[in-house]
Enzyme design. Structure first.
Site, short mmCIF file in Angstrom:
data_model
loop_
_atom_site.label_atom_id
_atom_site.label_comp_id
_atom_site.label_asym_id
_atom_site.label_seq_id
_atom_site.Cartn_x
_atom_site.Cartn_y
_atom_site.Cartn_z
N ASN A 60 65.04 94.12 54.58
CA ASN A 60 65.42 94.05 55.99
C ASN A 60 65.94 92.64 56.27
OD1 ASN A 60 65.64 94.12 58.78
ND2 ASN A 60 63.43 94.09 59.14
N TRP A 61 67.25 92.53 56.45
CA TRP A 61 67.85 91.21 56.64
C TRP A 61 67.65 90.66 58.05
CZ3 TRP A 61 73.14 90.18 53.84
CH2 TRP A 61 72.93 90.20 52.46
N HIS A 64 59.97 98.52 64.14
CA HIS A 64 59.54 97.26 63.54
C HIS A 64 58.78 96.44 64.59
CE1 HIS A 64 59.68 93.29 61.68
NE2 HIS A 64 59.91 93.91 60.53
N GLU A 101 53.10 97.16 58.06
CA GLU A 101 53.35 95.72 58.13
C GLU A 101 52.33 95.09 59.08
OE1 GLU A 101 57.81 94.58 57.36
OE2 GLU A 101 57.62 95.57 59.28
N GLY A 147 61.35 91.13 53.94
CA GLY A 147 62.14 90.37 54.90
C GLY A 147 62.90 89.26 54.23
#
EC number: 5.3.1.1
Length: 256
Positions: free
Chosen positions: A12-13, A99, A169, A235
């Site tokens: 995930n950029w 997220h 997460e 990440g």
């Protein structure tokens, strides 16, 4: 790992990357090759500005490209948003929803996350549904209660092993360099698996459960080898091809 479940290593950029960063995607695409690619799937979710170009770079690679969010509606007067249909039209195959940064920065609720996942299903995308507790919730011993609530409210009834991935997460571990113990991760993932099997039966057994939160090359082998951990949502370490591929290739030893 879960028997007979193909792992997924996803990057995930976030709000990082310009056209100059496409060299990193190209390098990742070149590094994701059989025989490992036949056993482990790799995915990069760049910013929307790079989505279409990134998919074009990967036409000859097993590397999948996805998006970081979608609107719950297929179209309309929603300035600045992107629909699941638009992602599919750009040849993306995955979308992250729920997220913690979206839940916190944009006040997204479990109900909204569920609607976004349903929009992803309608566009034939695979939704990566994110869940996880805050530091305060963890200190209060509420992490399993939070996981149970978010799984129940955020995951649609139409979820299957094909259209749904769950990413755990713990919010306090994202971008902090702090990682839960292996025992903590194993406990959370075992709980998620039991909840999903109770609700979805064999589909719940086959759903991929990713761990996210300060995953890096140094700890990838340990984390990815934990029972019911079927990959990672990465990440910062996904921004550099060398780091992402090092995490991805941790499976070479795990699957040997």
């Amino acid at each position: 790992m879960t028997p007979d479940v193909r792992p997924l290593v996803a990057g995930n950029w976030k709000m990082n990357g310009t056209r100059a960063s496409l060299d990193q995607i190209k390098a990742i695409a070149e590094g994701v090759r059989p025989p490992l690619a036949d056993k482990v799937e790799a995915l990069i979710c760049p910013p929307t500005t790079l989505l279409y170009v990134a998919t074009a770079l990967c036409t000859d690679s097993p590397l999948a490209i996805g998006a970081q969010d979608c609107h719950q509606k297929p179209s309309g007067a929603h300035t600045g948003d992107i629909s699941a249909e638009m992602i599919a039209d750009s040849f993306g195959t995955y979308v992250i929803v729920g997220h913690s940064e979206r839940r916190t920065d944009h006040a997204e609720t479990d109900h909204l996350v569920r609607a976004k996942a349903e929009a992803a299903f309608a566009a034939e995308l695979t939704a990566i549904i994110c869940i996880g507790e805050t530091a305060d919730e963890r200190r209060a011993g509420q992490e399993l209660d939070v996981i149970k609530r978010q799984l129940s409210a955020s995951v649609p009834d139409a979820a299957t092993a094909e259209n749904t991935v769950i990413a755990y997460e713990p919010i306090w571990a994202i971008g902090t360099g702090v990682t839960p113990t292996s025992g903590d991760v194993e406990k959370a993932h075992a709980f998620m698996r039991a909840e999903l099997v109770s609700r979805f039966g064999d589909e719940g057994r086959k759903m991929r459960l990713l761990y996210g939160g300060s995953v890096k090359p140094a700890n990838a082998g340990e984390l990815l080898g934990i029972a019911n951990v079927d990959g990672a949502l990465i990440g910062g370490a996904s921004l550099k091809a060398a780091d992402f591929l090092a995490i991805y290739r941790a499976y070479e030893a795990l699957l040997a």
